[in-house]
Write a protein that holds these residues in place. Structure first.
Motif, mmCIF file in Angstrom:
data_model
loop_
_atom_site.group_PDB
_atom_site.id
_atom_site.type_symbol
_atom_site.label_atom_id
_atom_site.label_comp_id
_atom_site.label_asym_id
_atom_site.label_seq_id
_atom_site.Cartn_x
_atom_site.Cartn_y
_atom_site.Cartn_z
ATOM 1 N N LEU A 171 0.850 -1.182 0.056
ATOM 2 C CA LEU A 171 0.015 0.089 0.142
ATOM 3 C C LEU A 171 0.907 1.316 0.154
ATOM 4 C CD1 LEU A 171 -2.166 -1.281 2.666
ATOM 5 C CD2 LEU A 171 -3.019 -1.076 0.354
ATOM 6 N N PHE A 172 0.849 2.102 -1.005
ATOM 7 C CA PHE A 172 1.739 3.201 -1.163
ATOM 8 C C PHE A 172 0.719 4.410 -0.727
ATOM 9 C CE2 PHE A 172 2.984 0.026 -4.191
ATOM 10 C CZ PHE A 172 4.376 0.042 -4.266
ATOM 11 N N LEU A 173 1.322 4.953 0.451
ATOM 12 C CA LEU A 173 0.532 6.167 1.238
ATOM 13 C C LEU A 173 1.085 7.504 1.016
ATOM 14 C CD1 LEU A 173 0.449 3.818 4.386
ATOM 15 C CD2 LEU A 173 -1.047 3.908 2.567
ATOM 16 N N THR A 174 0.114 8.276 0.942
ATOM 17 C CA THR A 174 0.632 9.786 0.979
ATOM 18 C C THR A 174 -0.098 10.552 2.255
ATOM 19 O OG1 THR A 174 0.706 9.850 -1.527
ATOM 20 C CG2 THR A 174 0.417 11.969 -0.338
ATOM 21 N N ARG A 175 0.366 11.228 2.835
ATOM 22 C CA ARG A 175 -0.251 11.733 4.140
ATOM 23 C C ARG A 175 -0.855 13.044 3.698
ATOM 24 N NH1 ARG A 175 5.087 14.250 3.642
ATOM 25 N NH2 ARG A 175 5.066 16.446 3.946
ATOM 26 N N ARG A 176 -2.009 13.383 4.707
ATOM 27 C CA ARG A 176 -2.714 14.714 4.340
ATOM 28 C C ARG A 176 -1.736 15.740 4.391
ATOM 29 N NH1 ARG A 176 -7.173 14.603 8.734
ATOM 30 N NH2 ARG A 176 -6.101 16.148 9.314
ATOM 31 N N ALA A 177 -2.457 16.558 3.357
ATOM 32 C CA ALA A 177 -1.453 17.891 3.204
ATOM 33 C C ALA A 177 -1.112 18.798 4.487
ATOM 34 C CB ALA A 177 -2.114 18.587 2.078
ATOM 35 N N ASP A 178 -2.104 18.730 5.515
ATOM 36 C CA ASP A 178 -2.105 19.548 6.740
ATOM 37 C C ASP A 178 -1.186 18.838 7.746
ATOM 38 O OD1 ASP A 178 -3.944 17.535 6.855
ATOM 39 O OD2 ASP A 178 -4.780 18.503 8.841
ATOM 40 N N LEU A 179 -0.614 17.688 7.565
ATOM 41 C CA LEU A 179 0.506 16.894 8.435
ATOM 42 C C LEU A 179 1.731 16.956 7.888
ATOM 43 C CD1 LEU A 179 -1.748 13.630 9.228
ATOM 44 C CD2 LEU A 179 -1.618 16.003 10.492
ATOM 45 N N THR A 180 2.730 17.038 8.859
ATOM 46 C CA THR A 180 4.132 16.956 8.518
ATOM 47 C C THR A 180 4.294 15.492 8.475
ATOM 48 O OG1 THR A 180 4.655 16.885 11.014
ATOM 49 C CG2 THR A 180 4.824 18.970 9.924
ATOM 50 N N ARG A 181 5.441 15.058 7.675
ATOM 51 C CA ARG A 181 5.995 13.940 7.600
ATOM 52 C C ARG A 181 6.146 13.094 9.118
ATOM 53 N NH1 ARG A 181 10.106 12.892 3.401
ATOM 54 N NH2 ARG A 181 8.334 12.896 1.935
ATOM 55 N N PHE A 216 -5.028 10.490 8.808
ATOM 56 C CA PHE A 216 -3.707 10.804 8.343
ATOM 57 C C PHE A 216 -3.303 10.751 7.069
ATOM 58 C CE2 PHE A 216 -3.507 6.252 9.129
ATOM 59 C CZ PHE A 216 -2.582 5.938 8.448
ATOM 60 N N LEU A 217 -4.072 10.244 6.278
ATOM 61 C CA LEU A 217 -3.769 9.758 4.942
ATOM 62 C C LEU A 217 -4.772 10.665 3.830
ATOM 63 C CD1 LEU A 217 -3.953 5.811 4.821
ATOM 64 C CD2 LEU A 217 -1.732 7.361 4.918
ATOM 65 N N ASP A 218 -3.931 10.923 2.767
ATOM 66 C CA ASP A 218 -4.684 11.651 1.681
ATOM 67 C C ASP A 218 -5.228 10.243 0.777
ATOM 68 O OD1 ASP A 218 -5.769 12.101 -0.727
ATOM 69 O OD2 ASP A 218 -4.356 13.921 -1.229
ATOM 70 N N THR A 219 -6.259 9.648 1.052
ATOM 71 C CA THR A 219 -6.779 8.523 0.623
ATOM 72 C C THR A 219 -6.955 8.426 -0.945
ATOM 73 O OG1 THR A 219 -9.141 8.881 1.247
ATOM 74 C CG2 THR A 219 -7.657 7.608 2.817
ATOM 75 N N THR A 220 -7.059 9.651 -1.302
ATOM 76 C CA THR A 220 -7.370 9.787 -2.925
ATOM 77 C C THR A 220 -5.952 9.454 -3.583
ATOM 78 O OG1 THR A 220 -6.852 12.049 -2.976
ATOM 79 C CG2 THR A 220 -9.081 11.593 -2.749
ATOM 80 N N LYS A 221 -4.861 9.523 -2.883
ATOM 81 C CA LYS A 221 -3.493 9.254 -3.409
ATOM 82 C C LYS A 221 -3.099 7.718 -3.083
ATOM 83 C CE LYS A 221 -2.290 13.993 -3.950
ATOM 84 N NZ LYS A 221 -1.574 14.861 -3.411
ATOM 85 N N THR A 222 -3.991 6.965 -2.345
ATOM 86 C CA THR A 222 -3.285 5.691 -1.898
ATOM 87 C C THR A 222 -3.552 4.694 -2.960
ATOM 88 O OG1 THR A 222 -3.893 5.998 0.310
ATOM 89 C CG2 THR A 222 -3.640 3.739 -0.310
ATOM 90 N N VAL A 223 -2.446 3.872 -3.282
ATOM 91 C CA VAL A 223 -2.592 3.034 -4.561
ATOM 92 C C VAL A 223 -1.936 1.643 -3.796
ATOM 93 C CG1 VAL A 223 -2.557 4.479 -6.329
ATOM 94 C CG2 VAL A 223 -0.247 3.739 -5.347
ATOM 95 N N ALA A 224 -2.480 0.544 -4.337
ATOM 96 C CA ALA A 224 -2.210 -0.879 -3.751
ATOM 97 C C ALA A 224 -1.555 -1.689 -5.039
ATOM 98 C CB ALA A 224 -3.057 -1.492 -3.140
ATOM 99 N N MET A 225 -1.003 -2.689 -4.539
ATOM 100 C CA MET A 225 -0.338 -3.802 -5.502
ATOM 101 C C MET A 225 -0.427 -4.995 -4.679
ATOM 102 S SD MET A 225 3.228 -3.764 -7.666
ATOM 103 C CE MET A 225 4.214 -4.018 -6.200
ATOM 104 N N PHE A 226 -0.823 -5.968 -5.477
ATOM 105 C CA PHE A 226 -0.529 -7.514 -5.039
ATOM 106 C C PHE A 226 0.724 -8.007 -5.851
ATOM 107 C CE2 PHE A 226 -5.432 -8.527 -4.687
ATOM 108 C CZ PHE A 226 -5.466 -7.887 -3.485
#
Length: 116
Positions: free
Chosen positions: A6-16, A96-106
């Motif tokens: 699962l490739f994750l991107t944080r919400r824009a309002d959060l620091t890494r 904590f995630l920008d779920t619109t940018k989450t991608v997954a791979m089997f």
């Protein structure tokens, strides 16, 4: 063995740092309350982006990668489509995630080199 990445991107309002803190110390304990996850998961690891690549290398646009191993693709799908996943895990994802940018791979491992 099937891996779900699962490739994750944080919400824009959060620091890494805030993203990593939530993912490790809040999200993971919540995920562990889901029986389907704990029954079907064979291995789980969080990969947190720490930057620092040489300038000649393009960095991945993700803040982290979750790797989850299952016995089969069907087992992974059962977990990811369960009611508990939707009501517990996905609800916390939004914190904590920008779920619109989450991608997954089997995937399956094909080469496993380990120097002796």
């Amino acid at each position: 063995m099937i891996k779900v990445s699962l490739f994750l991107t944080r919400r824009a309002d959060l620091t890494r740092e805030a993203f990593s803190e939530h993912w490790m110390n809040k999200h993971w304990p919540i995920v562990q309350t889901v029986p389907e996850v704990m029954e079907a998961t064979r291995h789980y690891v969080q990969l947190h982006n720490i930057d620092g690549l040489p300038s000649a290398v393009s960095p991945a646009p993700y803040d982290g990668i979750a790797e989850v191993w299952f016995d089969s693709k069907e087992a992974a799908i059962r977990v990811m489509t369960s009611k508990n996943w939707a009501s517990i895990v996905a609800e916390d994802d939004r914190l904590f995630l920008d779920t619109t940018k989450t991608v997954a791979m089997f995937s399956e491992e094909r080469v496993d080199y380990r120097p002796s």
